[in-house]
Design a protein around this motif. Structure first.
Motif, PDB file in Angstrom:
ATOM      1  N   MET A   1      -7.850   3.995  -0.110  1.00 25.99           N
ATOM      2  CA  MET A   1      -8.104   3.274  -1.360  1.00 25.99           C
ATOM      3  C   MET A   1      -7.839   1.784  -1.174  1.00 25.99           C
ATOM      4  O   MET A   1      -8.619   0.938  -1.634  1.00 25.99           O
ATOM      5  CB  MET A   1      -7.233   3.833  -2.485  1.00 25.99           C
ATOM      6  CG  MET A   1      -7.673   5.189  -3.002  1.00 25.99           C
ATOM      7  SD  MET A   1      -6.853   5.674  -4.541  1.00 25.99           S
ATOM      8  CE  MET A   1      -5.156   5.885  -4.018  1.00 25.99           C
ATOM      9  N   LEU A   2      -6.731   1.465  -0.478  1.00 20.91           N
ATOM     10  CA  LEU A   2      -6.429   0.068  -0.156  1.00 20.91           C
ATOM     11  C   LEU A   2      -7.579  -0.576   0.603  1.00 20.91           C
ATOM     12  O   LEU A   2      -7.973  -1.720   0.341  1.00 20.91           O
ATOM     13  CB  LEU A   2      -5.172  -0.011   0.716  1.00 20.91           C
ATOM     14  CG  LEU A   2      -3.811  -0.135   0.075  1.00 20.91           C
ATOM     15  CD1 LEU A   2      -2.749  -0.201   1.144  1.00 20.91           C
ATOM     16  CD2 LEU A   2      -3.744  -1.347  -0.806  1.00 20.91           C
ATOM     17  N   ASN A   3      -8.100   0.158   1.560  1.00 16.06           N
ATOM     18  CA  ASN A   3      -9.182  -0.332   2.394  1.00 16.06           C
ATOM     19  C   ASN A   3     -10.413  -0.677   1.554  1.00 16.06           C
ATOM     20  O   ASN A   3     -11.034  -1.736   1.719  1.00 16.06           O
ATOM     21  CB  ASN A   3      -9.526   0.717   3.447  1.00 16.06           C
ATOM     22  CG  ASN A   3     -10.522   0.221   4.467  1.00 16.06           C
ATOM     23  OD1 ASN A   3     -10.244  -0.667   5.261  1.00 16.06           O
ATOM     24  ND2 ASN A   3     -11.715   0.804   4.461  1.00 16.06           N
ATOM     25  N   ASP A   4     -10.770   0.217   0.633  1.00 12.54           N
ATOM     26  CA  ASP A   4     -11.938  -0.022  -0.224  1.00 12.54           C
ATOM     27  C   ASP A   4     -11.704  -1.178  -1.186  1.00 12.54           C
ATOM     28  O   ASP A   4     -12.595  -1.998  -1.426  1.00 12.54           O
ATOM     29  CB  ASP A   4     -12.291   1.244  -0.999  1.00 12.54           C
ATOM     30  CG  ASP A   4     -13.169   2.192  -0.187  1.00 12.54           C
ATOM     31  OD1 ASP A   4     -13.425   1.899   0.999  1.00 12.54           O
ATOM     32  OD2 ASP A   4     -13.603   3.222  -0.737  1.00 12.54           O
ATOM     33  N   VAL A   5     -10.504  -1.266  -1.748  1.00 17.74           N
ATOM     34  CA  VAL A   5     -10.181  -2.375  -2.652  1.00 17.74           C
ATOM     35  C   VAL A   5     -10.255  -3.700  -1.899  1.00 17.74           C
ATOM     36  O   VAL A   5     -10.768  -4.701  -2.406  1.00 17.74           O
ATOM     37  CB  VAL A   5      -8.779  -2.171  -3.272  1.00 17.74           C
ATOM     38  CG1 VAL A   5      -8.267  -3.461  -3.901  1.00 17.74           C
ATOM     39  CG2 VAL A   5      -8.828  -1.064  -4.323  1.00 17.74           C
TER      40      VAL A   5
ATOM     41  N   ILE B   1       2.414  -2.412  -0.825  1.00 12.67           N
ATOM     42  CA  ILE B   1       2.304  -1.046  -1.336  1.00 12.67           C
ATOM     43  C   ILE B   1       3.262  -0.159  -0.557  1.00 12.67           C
ATOM     44  O   ILE B   1       3.053   0.159   0.603  1.00 12.67           O
ATOM     45  CB  ILE B   1       0.855  -0.518  -1.203  1.00 12.67           C
ATOM     46  CG1 ILE B   1      -0.117  -1.476  -1.905  1.00 12.67           C
ATOM     47  CG2 ILE B   1       0.752   0.883  -1.795  1.00 12.67           C
ATOM     48  CD1 ILE B   1       0.159  -1.688  -3.379  1.00 12.67           C
ATOM     49  N   GLY B   2       4.352   0.211  -1.219  1.00 12.35           N
ATOM     50  CA  GLY B   2       5.408   0.999  -0.596  1.00 12.35           C
ATOM     51  C   GLY B   2       6.653   0.146  -0.410  1.00 12.35           C
ATOM     52  O   GLY B   2       6.562  -0.998   0.059  1.00 12.35           O
ATOM     53  N   ALA B   3       7.795   0.679  -0.794  1.00 15.99           N
ATOM     54  CA  ALA B   3       9.051  -0.067  -0.664  1.00 15.99           C
ATOM     55  C   ALA B   3      10.042   0.679   0.219  1.00 15.99           C
ATOM     56  O   ALA B   3      11.249   0.581   0.034  1.00 15.99           O
ATOM     57  CB  ALA B   3       9.658  -0.330  -2.048  1.00 15.99           C
ATOM     58  N   GLY B   4       9.507   1.413   1.191  1.00 13.55           N
ATOM     59  CA  GLY B   4      10.357   2.113   2.140  1.00 13.55           C
ATOM     60  C   GLY B   4      10.716   1.223   3.302  1.00 13.55           C
ATOM     61  O   GLY B   4      11.003   0.036   3.132  1.00 13.55           O
TER      62      GLY B   4
ATOM     63  N   LEU C   1      -4.795  -5.235  -9.661  1.00 15.66           N
ATOM     64  CA  LEU C   1      -3.941  -6.201  -8.966  1.00 15.66           C
ATOM     65  C   LEU C   1      -4.724  -7.070  -7.987  1.00 15.66           C
ATOM     66  O   LEU C   1      -4.362  -8.224  -7.750  1.00 15.66           O
ATOM     67  CB  LEU C   1      -2.835  -5.460  -8.203  1.00 15.66           C
ATOM     68  CG  LEU C   1      -1.762  -4.770  -9.041  1.00 15.66           C
ATOM     69  CD1 LEU C   1      -0.878  -3.904  -8.152  1.00 15.66           C
ATOM     70  CD2 LEU C   1      -0.912  -5.814  -9.771  1.00 15.66           C
ATOM     71  N   ALA C   2      -5.800  -6.532  -7.421  1.00 14.62           N
ATOM     72  CA  ALA C   2      -6.511  -7.215  -6.331  1.00 14.62           C
ATOM     73  C   ALA C   2      -7.098  -8.557  -6.724  1.00 14.62           C
ATOM     74  O   ALA C   2      -7.280  -9.433  -5.876  1.00 14.62           O
ATOM     75  CB  ALA C   2      -7.622  -6.312  -5.791  1.00 14.62           C
ATOM     76  N   SER C   3      -7.376  -8.735  -7.992  1.00 16.55           N
ATOM     77  CA  SER C   3      -8.010  -9.985  -8.419  1.00 16.55           C
ATOM     78  C   SER C   3      -7.061 -11.182  -8.338  1.00 16.55           C
ATOM     79  O   SER C   3      -7.495 -12.332  -8.436  1.00 16.55           O
ATOM     80  CB  SER C   3      -8.509  -9.844  -9.865  1.00 16.55           C
ATOM     81  OG  SER C   3      -7.420  -9.577 -10.744  1.00 16.55           O
ATOM     82  N   ASP C   4      -5.770 -10.907  -8.122  1.00 15.97           N
ATOM     83  CA  ASP C   4      -4.787 -11.995  -8.170  1.00 15.97           C
ATOM     84  C   ASP C   4      -3.879 -12.037  -6.944  1.00 15.97           C
ATOM     85  O   ASP C   4      -2.800 -12.610  -6.991  1.00 15.97           O
ATOM     86  CB  ASP C   4      -3.937 -11.833  -9.438  1.00 15.97           C
ATOM     87  CG  ASP C   4      -2.914 -12.954  -9.604  1.00 15.97           C
ATOM     88  OD1 ASP C   4      -3.265 -14.114  -9.359  1.00 15.97           O
ATOM     89  OD2 ASP C   4      -1.750 -12.644  -9.949  1.00 15.97           O
TER      90      ASP C   4
ATOM     91  N   THR D   1      -2.388   3.814  -7.783  1.00 15.24           N
ATOM     92  CA  THR D   1      -3.681   4.429  -8.078  1.00 15.24           C
ATOM     93  C   THR D   1      -4.810   3.440  -7.791  1.00 15.24           C
ATOM     94  O   THR D   1      -4.584   2.234  -7.673  1.00 15.24           O
ATOM     95  CB  THR D   1      -3.755   4.845  -9.546  1.00 15.24           C
ATOM     96  OG1 THR D   1      -3.668   3.662 -10.371  1.00 15.24           O
ATOM     97  CG2 THR D   1      -2.619   5.796  -9.906  1.00 15.24           C
ATOM     98  N   ALA D   2      -6.019   3.958  -7.710  1.00 15.68           N
ATOM     99  CA  ALA D   2      -7.182   3.082  -7.502  1.00 15.68           C
ATOM    100  C   ALA D   2      -7.311   2.086  -8.640  1.00 15.68           C
ATOM    101  O   ALA D   2      -7.618   0.910  -8.423  1.00 15.68           O
ATOM    102  CB  ALA D   2      -8.446   3.931  -7.376  1.00 15.68           C
ATOM    103  N   GLU D   3      -7.056   2.543  -9.857  1.00 11.31           N
ATOM    104  CA  GLU D   3      -7.156   1.655 -11.024  1.00 11.31           C
ATOM    105  C   GLU D   3      -6.138   0.520 -10.945  1.00 11.31           C
ATOM    106  O   GLU D   3      -6.456  -0.644 -11.205  1.00 11.31           O
ATOM    107  CB  GLU D   3      -6.957   2.457 -12.316  1.00 11.31           C
ATOM    108  CG  GLU D   3      -8.060   3.450 -12.635  1.00 11.31           C
ATOM    109  CD  GLU D   3      -7.998   4.731 -11.805  1.00 11.31           C
ATOM    110  OE1 GLU D   3      -9.004   5.469 -11.796  1.00 11.31           O
ATOM    111  OE2 GLU D   3      -6.947   4.984 -11.168  1.00 11.31           O
ATOM    112  N   MET D   4      -4.903   0.862 -10.568  1.00 16.57           N
ATOM    113  CA  MET D   4      -3.865  -0.160 -10.437  1.00 16.57           C
ATOM    114  C   MET D   4      -4.224  -1.159  -9.345  1.00 16.57           C
ATOM    115  O   MET D   4      -4.103  -2.378  -9.525  1.00 16.57           O
ATOM    116  CB  MET D   4      -2.510   0.482 -10.117  1.00 16.57           C
ATOM    117  CG  MET D   4      -1.399  -0.536  -9.859  1.00 16.57           C
ATOM    118  SD  MET D   4       0.063   0.204  -9.089  1.00 16.57           S
ATOM    119  CE  MET D   4       0.707   1.163 -10.450  1.00 16.57           C
ATOM    120  N   LEU D   5      -4.680  -0.652  -8.193  1.00 14.17           N
ATOM    121  CA  LEU D   5      -5.005  -1.525  -7.065  1.00 14.17           C
ATOM    122  C   LEU D   5      -6.151  -2.468  -7.414  1.00 14.17           C
ATOM    123  O   LEU D   5      -6.119  -3.649  -7.048  1.00 14.17           O
ATOM    124  CB  LEU D   5      -5.355  -0.687  -5.839  1.00 14.17           C
ATOM    125  CG  LEU D   5      -4.209   0.130  -5.236  1.00 14.17           C
ATOM    126  CD1 LEU D   5      -4.732   1.050  -4.139  1.00 14.17           C
ATOM    127  CD2 LEU D   5      -3.119  -0.783  -4.694  1.00 14.17           C
TER     128      LEU D   5
END
Length: 339
Positions: free
Chosen positions: A132-136, A30-33, A113-116, A106-110
């Motif tokens: 949000m990452l932490n909760d996912v 998450i993030g491409a910096g 994606l998390a299932s895979d 977004t939370a929806e996107m995360l």
């Protein structure tokens, strides 16, 4: 293909079986910096089978000092970072499946994606996304690796659901103001140090060497020659709403996210953080003044001129972005200045 990874296979921590596991795994970045591009390159060169990169920004000249995947041509074309990263990574290792996603994490996107995915690497620039990452991570039982850096300082922590404390245990609330790269600057060696910690932990997780995963919180300051490793075994909170016994995953709740609103009849966006706390206006004013911004203020607010736009920051973290009606753009400005 063994020849390509021969030196990695010779390393006892990976070996042939580990290399095969890497080929079958999926890493989400998450993030491409600075952190995202460095981690992505290491994992692509290591032969991780699939890499997904999410980023909302495009390549600018100021990125080239530390964001290793990008070139002056990417700046001239104003390529989205995720797209430029995908192009470069495919040229580095065509055997790796690289997927670029241009937009906000977004939370929806995360959650989708998390299932895979097998591991998530934090390379974002704000704590709302990190929470949000932490909760996912906790909800879908996916390990993630926190990382951050500014100036010559950096830190990293591996979060393994069910085993380690989570970020919510450590922070308890989202900090509203600290230095960012835009306010405190950054040197490339600090970036590389965090990348080294994150990518090493990612490789351990992907080859399933769980005994080798670091459970301490690492922080360092390369300019002041400081390095600290803090044990976190007692930090796990049974009452934590993200990982505790009665968890509710609060940062996936729409009501707990940063609020953005276009003010009626005005070319202005109001941003209200999900958790209120006091911003050090004096400290922030000094940082922004040193960077050349025109800053005015009083005990209650700070006004910052930003070209055709102006940002007014209040003590409780609320801000008005004048000169735009674009919610995403206003939110990006807010996170760039307040972190």
């Amino acid at each position: 293909m063994d020849e390509r990874y021969s030196r990695q296979i010779l390393f006892t921590g990976i070996g042939k079986s580990g290399q095969q596991k890497l080929r079958s795994k999926h890493a989400l970045i998450i993030g491409a910096g600075a952190l995202g591009s460095g981690n992505a390159e290491i994992l692509a060169r290591a032969g991780v089978g699939k890499i997904t990169i999410v980023d909302r920004d495009y390549v600018e000249a100021s990125n080239l000092q530390r964001q290793q995947l990008y070139t002056e041509a990417d700046v001239a074309e104003q390529l989205p970072k995720a797209a430029a990263a995908e192009k470069r990574l495919k040229a580095i290792n065509s055997d790796v499946e690289v997927r670029a996603m241009i937009g906000d994490a977004t939370a929806e996107m995360l959650e989708e994606l998390a299932s895979d995915v097998d591991v998530i690497l934090d390379a974002t620039d704000n704590f709302e996304t990190r929470m949000m990452l932490n909760d996912v991570s906790q909800k879908y039982n996916v390990p993630w690796i926190y990382g951050a850096c500014v100036g010559s300082f950096g830190m990293s922590f591996s979060i393994i659901p069910g085993k380690t404390a989570c970020l919510n245990c450590l922070l308890r609330k989202i900090p509203l103001q600290g230095m960012t790269c835009d306010t405190g600057g950054i040197i490339s060696p600090a970036v590389q140090m965090v990348i080294a910690h994150q990518s090493a932990e990612a490789l351990k997780i992907l080859v399933e060497d769980w005994d080798a995963v670091r459970t301490s919180f690492v922080s360092f300051d390369l300019w002041r020659n400081q390095y600290t490793s803090m044990k976190m075994s007692k930090a796990k909170d049974p009452g934590c709403m993200s990982c505790g016994e009665s968890r509710t995953y609060p940062y996936l709740d729409h009501e707990n996210r940063t609020k953005t609103t276009v003010l009626c009849g005005r070319d202005t966006v109001q941003i209200r953080p999900s958790i209120q706390g006091e911003v050090s206006l004096g400290k922030l004013a000094s940082q922004l003044d040193q960077l050349g911004y025109t800053v005015k203020g009083n005990p209650y607010l700070l006004s910052v001129e930003m070209g055709s736009e102006r940002m007014v920051i209040f003590q409780d973290g609320r801000a008005l972005i004048h000169g735009t009606k674009d919610l995403s753009h206003a939110k990006a400005i807010y996170q760039r200045i307040l972190g």
